[in-house]
Write an enzyme that holds these catalytic residues in place. Structure first.
Site, PDB file in Angstrom:
ATOM      1  CD  GLU A   1      -2.724  -1.429   0.123  1.00  0.00           C
ATOM      2  OE1 GLU A   1      -3.075  -0.420  -0.543  1.00  0.00           O
ATOM      3  OE2 GLU A   1      -3.060  -2.590  -0.171  1.00  0.00           O
TER       4      GLU A   1
ATOM      5  CG  HIS B   1      -7.792  -1.503  -1.681  1.00  0.00           C
ATOM      6  ND1 HIS B   1      -6.986  -1.525  -2.804  1.00  0.00           N
ATOM      7  CD2 HIS B   1      -9.079  -1.470  -2.119  1.00  0.00           C
ATOM      8  CE1 HIS B   1      -7.745  -1.472  -3.878  1.00  0.00           C
ATOM      9  NE2 HIS B   1      -9.012  -1.461  -3.492  1.00  0.00           N
TER      10      HIS B   1
ATOM     11  CG  ASP C   1      -5.271  -6.459  -1.054  1.00  0.00           C
ATOM     12  OD1 ASP C   1      -6.309  -6.815  -0.459  1.00  0.00           O
ATOM     13  OD2 ASP C   1      -5.143  -5.342  -1.600  1.00  0.00           O
TER      14      ASP C   1
END
Length: 595
Positions: free
Chosen positions: A55, A197, A202
């Site tokens: 991220e 996310h 993920d």
């Protein structure tokens, strides 16, 4: 004090990930394995995958920072470990990113900076030869990781990278899914974790997607690490099916011949490992249209196992010259390489020739890669000497009524054609060119570099570039001459090199030609092998022409082998030229990557 990664989780060995039904064993045990495995290459169930997700604060590593790293290490369907940490980006997280990921500024304020988090991730990943880095849209994640690594002054490990987006494009049709987003594929394959996310979630979802995709690709022939390197490129199924041609080939050095329907040889190649190399032709690593056409015609492969890699390389050259395969593009006339020499006459001139008597090899440059390269070297020598450029053969005494050319009026020629120089004076005026032909190029290099500098100072850059290219060709010919001359004039060389697996690789060379090679296994007396090799090796008579015992390409292969670190000279029958490379030779003038 900056905190270390917030979680480095070791998953119990007994925990396994859910796999697609197509990847479960057919023995009734339900153990998760990949289908279609055989003994060739590295089966996918033995490959370690490190599935990573990041991220970030934005879309570009040049302007954005990593805020979270999540990774799962898996092999054979079993999770080996998981890694997760928030990362303090050192800047405010944009509100839209917070809305997307749920990561706030308050969450990362006590998190480690990337300088601490990244080394911990790399240690967890342990990228080695059999480890594959996997990501969904890998260009994004790898771009950030590599940028951060290089910014910290660390070495990027260059792992093999697999992008599950690219895999999905191969096997998931638009009828099944409208796009190839991770959330869409997770829903299609009913992954155990729903992507949201957050990096670890993920990454876990990507693992399930990866196994489902590999399950679909197994029937297409993607069952090994070697297949995986090109699995994201489409390969016609008729070609993949022909990969069975590699079955049964030895895993040893050798030459392979692709055969056509009537047994004709279509293509000849060489390999360190015959089975592995032939198998690569039936993957997307092979992108040459001409070779693809050949593979569609080929019906079989004929192997020629060799004792050493050098023997395989030499056999390939000889077979191409002998068989003239239609799909080989290499030079089929290696004996036609041009040389640069002075003609045999009272007032010699420079000449490009295709055949050179062995007796004058010491006063010639080459062989050159092409006639244009030889002519460029000739023009370089004409620039730094007053060697005549006219082609008629001149008598010792000038003919009555002879007239000189414009070069004489420009003081670029001594005009022996009209009696401007006698033989002695002419010999002195071309002495710099003669020295260069003996590979003593120091004076020529100095003169040409001065000319290039003068032209550049006058901003005559095109002319300076022409002189530069001429100098490069001159150095190419001089370097090749000084490198090959000792080899092709030495009656016999026996050399040995220790093998990585033990024992010795032994090579017999006569007049620059490979006369034989053998391997002395670990624990045996290598001198006994040397004796057998010298007795049974090919008899090579002294050639009448320069490089006449073997094509130049073959002698250069031998030269490269002899120049390897660790090669030892066993015995030597000396020739007229010492087997040595001159300390002040042309090689020291060459720019790396040129000539």
């Amino acid at each position: 004090m900056t905190a270390m990664p917030t979680a480095l989780l070791d998953v119990p060995p007994g925990r396994r990930l859910p796999l697609d039904d197509a990847t479960r064993a057919a023995d009734g045990t339900g153990a998760p394995v990949q289908l279609g495995l055989d003994e060739i290459g590295t089966p996918l169930h033995e490959v370690t995958f490190v599935v990573v997700d990041l991220e970030t604060t934005g879309g570009s590593p040049a302007t954005a920072e990593i805020t979270e790293i999540g990774a799962v290490k898996v092999r054979g369907g079993e999770v080996l470990g998981e890694f997760q940490t928030l990362v303090n980006p050192g800047l405010a997280i944009p509100p839209m990113i917070t809305v997307l990921t749920g990561i706030t500024n308050a969450m990362v304020v006590q998190a480690p900076r990337i300088g601490e988090a990244l080394p911990s991730f790399l240690e967890f990943a342990g990228f080695g030869a059999g480890t594959v880095l996997v990501a969904h849209n890998a260009r994004f994640d790898v771009g950030f990781l590599r940028h951060a690594t290089e910014r910290m002054g660390l070495a990027w490990p260059h792992p093999q990278v697999l992008d599950t987006v690219a895999l999905a494009r191969r096997v998931v049709t638009r009828d099944e899914a409208p796009n190839h987003k991770l959330s869409t594929l997770a829903a299609l394959f009913s992954t155990a974790v729903t992507p949201d996310h957050r990096a670890l979630h993920d990454a876990r979802a990507t693992v399930d997607v990866l196994h489902a995709l590999l399950g679909r690709m197994a029937p297409l022939g993607v069952t090994h690490l070697e297949d995986l390197r090109t699995a994201t490129d489409p390969v016609p199924q008729r070609r993949r099916r022909k990969s069975s041609m590699a079955d049964g080939l030895p895993e040893s050095p050798g030459v392979y011949q692709f055969l056509g329907p009537n047994g004709e040889v279509l293509y000849v190649g060489t390999a360190v490992n015959l089975r592995r190399r032939v198998r690569q032709y039936f993957t997307a690593a092979e992108k040459r249209a001409r070779i693809g056409e050949m593979l569609d015609i080929a019906v079989a492969v004929r192997p020629v196992p060799c004792a050493t890699v050098l023997e395989a390389q030499v056999r390939e050259l000889r077979l191409i010259a002998e068989l003239d395969p239609p799909y080989n593009r290499r030079s089929r006339r290696p004996d036609r390489r041009p040389w640069l020499r002075l003609t045999d006459e009272p007032f010699p001139r420079l000449s490009v020739v295709r055949r050179l008597p062995a007796t004058v090899m010491g006063e010639a440059l080459g062989p050159f890669s092409s006639r244009s390269a030889a002519e460029a070297a000739m023009e370089a020598l004409q620039e730094i000497s007053t060697v005549r450029r006219c082609t008629p053969k001149l008598p010792v005494t000038a003919r009555p009524g002879a007239s000189s050319c414009v070069l004489a009026e420009m003081s670029r020629c001594g005009a022996p054609c009209v009696g401007g120089q006698d033989r002695t004076e002419y010999a002195v005026s071309i002495s710099s060119a003669r020295r260069a032909l003996r590979a003593d190029v120091d004076a020529a290099v100095q003169a040409l570099r001065a000319k290039i500098a003068a032209l550049a100072a006058q901003q005559r850059y095109e002319e300076a570039g022409t002189q530069r290219d001429r100098l490069a060709s001159l150095l190419q010919g001089a370097r090749r001459a000084e490198r090959l001359r000792p080899l092709v004039t030495t009656p016999e060389i026996v050399a040995a090199r220790r093998r990585d697996e033990g024992g010795w690789e032994i090579v017999l060379v006569r007049y620059g030609r490979l006369a034989g090679s053998a391997v002395s296994p670990r624990g045996t007396d290598p001198m006994a092998v040397v004796g057998s090799l010298t007795t049974g090796g090919e008899a090579v008579p002294a050639p009448a022409t320069a490089c006449g015992a073997a094509p130049v390409e073959e002698t250069e292969l031998v030269a490269r082998w002899l120049e390897q670190t660790g090669v030892r000279l066993v015995s030597l029958e000396e020739g007229p030229v010492p087997l040595a490379c001159p300390v002040r030779g042309a090689a020291r003038h060459q720019v790396p990557g040129r000539g």
